[in-house]
Each structure stands twice: as structure tokens, then as C-alpha cells.
Design a protein around this motif. Sequence first.
Motif, short mmCIF file in Angstrom:
data_model
loop_
_atom_site.label_atom_id
_atom_site.label_comp_id
_atom_site.label_asym_id
_atom_site.label_seq_id
_atom_site.Cartn_x
_atom_site.Cartn_y
_atom_site.Cartn_z
N ILE A 1 0.51 -1.44 -0.14
CA ILE A 1 0.06 -0.31 -0.02
C ILE A 1 1.29 1.06 -0.21
N GLU A 2 1.97 1.10 -0.12
CA GLU A 2 3.43 2.19 0.12
C GLU A 2 2.80 3.57 -1.61
N ALA A 3 2.72 2.92 -2.43
CA ALA A 3 2.46 3.64 -3.22
C ALA A 3 1.05 5.01 -2.60
N ALA A 4 -0.25 3.87 -2.23
CA ALA A 4 -1.09 4.73 -2.06
C ALA A 4 -0.75 5.49 -1.08
N VAL A 5 -0.67 4.77 -0.26
CA VAL A 5 -0.28 6.59 1.53
C VAL A 5 0.64 7.47 1.12
N GLU A 6 1.24 6.76 0.03
CA GLU A 6 2.23 8.58 -0.08
C GLU A 6 1.31 9.60 -1.11
N ASN A 7 0.72 9.02 -2.73
CA ASN A 7 0.17 9.80 -3.23
C ASN A 7 -1.20 9.15 -3.23
N GLY A 8 -2.09 8.93 -2.20
CA GLY A 8 -3.14 8.46 -2.83
C GLY A 8 -3.99 8.07 -3.58
N PHE A 9 -5.06 7.61 -3.79
CA PHE A 9 -5.74 6.19 -4.89
C PHE A 9 -5.46 6.69 -6.65
N SER A 10 -4.00 6.19 -7.22
CA SER A 10 -4.21 6.99 -8.24
C SER A 10 -4.25 5.78 -9.52
N PRO A 11 -4.81 5.61 -10.50
CA PRO A 11 -4.56 5.02 -11.45
C PRO A 11 -3.89 4.23 -12.09
N ALA A 12 -2.56 4.64 -11.87
CA ALA A 12 -1.07 4.50 -11.55
C ALA A 12 -0.40 3.81 -11.23
N LEU A 13 -1.73 3.17 -9.32
CA LEU A 13 -1.14 2.15 -9.41
C LEU A 13 -1.28 0.86 -10.34
N PHE A 14 -1.99 0.74 -11.11
CA PHE A 14 -1.89 -0.10 -12.00
C PHE A 14 -1.71 -0.24 -13.04
N GLY A 15 -0.75 0.93 -13.67
CA GLY A 15 -0.09 1.02 -14.96
C GLY A 15 -0.28 2.23 -15.61
N ASP A 16 0.62 2.56 -16.15
CA ASP A 16 0.07 3.61 -17.11
C ASP A 16 -0.78 4.12 -17.50
N LYS A 17 -1.59 2.88 -18.20
CA LYS A 17 -2.67 3.05 -19.40
C LYS A 17 -3.91 2.89 -18.05
N ALA A 18 -3.93 3.23 -16.66
CA ALA A 18 -4.82 2.19 -15.63
C ALA A 18 -6.06 3.34 -16.60
N GLY A 19 -5.83 4.29 -16.31
CA GLY A 19 -6.68 5.64 -15.82
C GLY A 19 -8.18 5.73 -17.70
N SER A 20 -7.34 5.05 -18.43
CA SER A 20 -7.62 5.27 -19.76
C SER A 20 -8.28 4.23 -20.02
N VAL A 21 -8.07 3.13 -19.45
CA VAL A 21 -9.17 1.60 -19.44
C VAL A 21 -9.92 1.41 -18.26
N PHE A 22 -9.74 2.44 -17.06
CA PHE A 22 -10.47 2.23 -16.12
C PHE A 22 -11.63 2.86 -16.63
N GLU A 23 -11.79 4.85 -17.31
CA GLU A 23 -12.74 5.03 -17.39
C GLU A 23 -13.88 4.45 -18.96
N ASP A 24 -12.93 2.91 -19.71
CA ASP A 24 -13.96 3.01 -20.72
C ASP A 24 -15.06 1.58 -19.99
N ILE A 25 -14.57 1.09 -18.86
CA ILE A 25 -15.02 -0.24 -18.53
C ILE A 25 -16.58 -0.18 -17.66
N GLU A 26 -17.17 -1.54 -17.76
CA GLU A 26 -18.69 -1.34 -17.14
C GLU A 26 -18.75 -1.82 -16.07
N GLY A 27 -17.94 -2.96 -15.86
CA GLY A 27 -18.31 -3.91 -14.72
C GLY A 27 -16.53 -4.87 -14.60
N VAL A 28 -16.41 -5.92 -13.72
CA VAL A 28 -15.45 -5.78 -13.82
C VAL A 28 -15.83 -7.99 -13.55
#
Length: 609
Positions: free
Chosen positions: A268-295
Motif C-alpha cells: 500500500i506504500e504508493a497509495a499511502v504516499e500518493n493517494g488512490f491513483s489509476p497509476a497504481l495499476f499501470g500507465d494505461k490504467a486511467g483510460s482503461v478504467f474509464e472505459d469499463i462497465e463491470g468487473v
Amino acid sequence: MCGIVGAIADRDVVPVLIEGLKRLEYRGYDSAGIAVINDRDVRRVRRTGRVSEMADAAAAEGFDASLGIGHTRWATHGGVTEANAHPHISHGVALVHNGIIENHEEQRERLRALGYVFESQTDTEVIAHLMHYHLKQGGDDLLAALQHVVKELTGAYALAVISRAEPERMVCARMGCPLLVGIGEGENFIASDVSAIVQATRKVIFLEEGDTAEVTRESVRVFGADDQPAQREVHVSDVSLASLELGPYRHFMQKEIHEQPRAIADTIEAAVENGFSPALFGDKAGSVFEDIEGVQILACGTSYYAGMTARYWIEAISGLPCNVEIASEYRYRAAYANPKHLVVTISQSGETLDTMEALKYAKLLGHAHTLSICNVPESAIPRASELVCYTRAGAEIGVASTKAFTTQLAALFQLAVVLGKIRGMVDAEEEATYLEALRHLPGSVQHALNLEPQIVAWAERFAPKQNALFLGRGVHYPIALEGALKLKEISYIHAEAYPAGELKHGPLALVDAAMPVVVIAPNDALLEKVKSNMQEVRARGGELFVFADQDSNFSESEGVHVIRTPRHTGVLSPIVHTIPVQMLAYHTALARGTDVDKPRNLAKSVTVE
């Protein structure tokens, strides 16, 4: 608890203590302090908050000494106050303590009758006064006093003690909580974790259960539980390889259970330091997560239970529909595929064949977005995935997954909050609340580890059993499943888990005096429902073993046994309640004499179908 460091040298040890405490911050804590012997006097500085605040206070007060001890505390007995922070002092004797003293109230009354005045609400201050009492009875022998005191304590402890009357040595003791001695050149150290002293030495002695030790500048003497001199091997520690060494533990599973505060903190180190950012899951995560409708989550075994827990978080926090499937089943059915659903695969090794094949099948069905949550960099499943989150649990040697599971949960919780933020379901205030819960998580897990002595007693009752039942409700139902899995895979006791509300729909027929029933009962919205389910068990003569929160308002009675954690940790409660069921399985297996690290018929990385 939560972290200990001590040093004796011909140089100023205050910087060593401060650096050591900073290296222990990963464990989670709410106060810190040091005590030193200077000119045959004890000087102490304590602060609530961060180690840096305490360090600034020590510098302002001109702390400088060749002997000292330090501590980071996560509150158990008594609130977060300077008076409750360690070190504690009694008439020139200063000490720090990890663990929980179960008979502290009895000893407190005894000491009050002897005229001792208490300044804190802690169980630790009892030990300080007991040290002074025994010194008065037997002279100025600090080691002998400690050896007397530990025989009067019930519970878990790692202790480090110094005295103004003996400025040339410090003494320590261990029972249930890790403690080691660091060997230097003309200087020596003690610590609860090798990371606290790695800047000064890599030579360490891991104290064993019941050991006491005397540490001076030039020597280290270790004594066993019988107070007789004992030989303990000196290890040269390579921190990067520490996960491959047993150290003071009997099994890798035990070691990995106790490594969870650190593993979670790293995850959890990165989240504790920088908050809950899509970057926690990779550089493309922001655009990917905006495009999804379910998991869609795919996993096997323990990882599947992590996915089941995540479903509650993802749907509640992000508002996205979430489906969880066993990978080996998913790959052989005509599954519905929505290209707008994010496929999340969970695997400790990254080589689990069923999960890898399920991922391939999902892609073949048309799923465009994939995320791997994995513990092994560059393994097969992450390489085949669009996005990756590494759990940073470190090498897990024991076949029964422990720290891999809790770090998976930590990663999945972060995913739920990130998805919630992107969808506008989590505002700034809620994000701050989730972040604060995450910061406290390693400390909460550390406290759960200190329940081990009570769980050992339960394990003795479980060892002769042939069957067990685990119950949970809501987000804690998967933790009941995980508890049953752990018990069966290493102790070979048949165990099942059910949602507690399902008890009356069939499983209740199994309940009798020979069937122990484990209940996960945190103080949440379903607590009263769980209590009703417990009454159903007692009415049929079943014996209950309840893991509850401090404020759950349970009381022990005939056939009802209760172990409490001190705080309800809210949304992250499933992670904390995982720790006791892991330890119950481990100690039951020990009592039954099974091969804990290598249970029969099982392998660590399942690379066959």
C-alpha cells in the motif's frame, strides 16, 4: 507493540535509535519514544504522531548517550497519548514492550497494594514496576530481575530494559513476539526486526521462545527458558534474502504470517504516499478504467476468496457490477463476454495454469481489458495482461498462502476505491477516510498477531477434532471460507464454511458437541444477525469459537469462547480478521504434528490442470 530498537556503543546511539524507528514505521504506529542513560540518569522523550516529531524533540533537548532503547507503539491498552507511549519508567528502570500481557490487571492490583502509582493505562507499565520491585528484593542485577519478572507474566512479549544503576548493559526477553540481537564491533544492538539495525550490522542472533539476554558493548550472553546459558547461532542477514530464511520461526508459514504487517505496508506504500491513483495499476490504467462497465474476477483457491471479498468492495464503493468465478470452471463453460468488463486475474505465483488458461479464454471470448494481481514480477500471467499490480508480499515459501492473500486483498481494495473515484462514487472526504484506514492497516494486523497465545489455547481444543464449521456474513463470509481452507489444508481436519444465515437451511444438522463452530463476528451492521445464528448453534449443543471486536458486546459462557481484537477496522475488517483464522490453522496443525509448510498432496505453484 509495535517496534523495538536498542543500542549500546562507544558512540552516540541516539541517531541509531532514530534511524531504527524510522525503519520500523512500516508496521504502523501512533506514537514513538526513546529512553537513554546519560550521566547515570534516565532521559526520555515521547511523542504521539510520527517518529520525525519525536526525533525533533530529542534533538531540541540535546539527547546524546551511549546506551538507549526506542519504540514505536500502536495503541492497545489505553488511548493514543504521550503518557501511554513507550518507553515506560519506574524508579530509574526504563523498558519497551511488544505484545500483550494478559494478566496485567491482576499484577496491577498487586503492585498498587505495594504502593506503586500508575501513570498510564498500559499493560507495559506493570512490567516496569515489577522490574523495580524485583531489583529491590534482589539487589541491582538487572538480568536476574528480568528473569524473575517474565515468570510472572502471562501473554506475549518482546522486552528491552535499561537501568540508570547499570549503565554498561541492557537486557531483553522474548516470548511470542520476535526479538533479535545485532552483533557489532565494540557495539551491540537489539531489535524486533533486522531492518531496524541493518544500517549498523548484518550479524544477528535470533532469540528463541523463552530466551533472555544480556547485551554489553563487548559481549552478548543468551539464556534459555531455564535461565541457563544457551548457544544461539549468529546469522549474517541479507535483507533482500530474508524471506528465504526461517530466522526465529519454526516454519515458513509462521514466518510469513508474522511478515504480513510489512508485506501489506509495502503493497500500500504508493497509495499511502500518493493517494488512490489509476497509476497504481499501470500507465494505461486511467483510460482503461474509464472505459469499463463491470468487473470479471478469475482465480483459484485462496485467490478466489480474495476475489469474493473484492466483489463486496467493488460493488459497494464503485457501483460497478462484479462477478467472481473459479478459473477452472470459467474456462470450460460458454461464458457471457462483455468487452467493456475488466477481467481481473489473481495469482500468487503468476503461473497458476487454470487461471492462465481462463485469461486466454476470456481474451478469446472478446474481453479487451485485463488486469493481473500477482506477487511474482515477470511471471506468465502478468506478461499476458494489459495492466499489472504487484502485491510486494515477497517470497512466500509455505504452501498455505498467508501474506499473499492479505496483500491481494489490500491491492483489490485499492482497485475498488480507484474505480469509485473515476466513476464519481468516491468524493474527497471519502477518499481521505479510506486512505486513513489504509494507513492504520499494518498496525491493526500487528495487533491481531499478538492474539497468538490465546489462539494457541484454542488450537489444543481443535487438534483432536475431525470436523469444523466456519460461519461469516457479508464481506466476512469469504474470510470464513479462507479459515476453513487453511484448517483443512495443513491440519487435515475436514472443515466447511457457510454464510451464517444459511445455517438453518441444512448445515445445522451437522452441529453437535463434537463439531467446533468458528464465527467471524465483527461489530458491523450484521452483528445482531450473527448473534442469532450463534444461538441456533448453542441450542443444538454446539461449541462456539468467536472472533469478535472489542466492542461487539460478547461475553464468554459455557460453550462460548471469545477472542477480541481491540478495534473495529471498518471496511478493512476482513483483512484483520484473516490473521486469527490463519494462526488457528497453523497452531492446530502444530498440535496434530502435520507438515505445516508442505502439506500432503499440495504444491505451492499449481502448474497442472
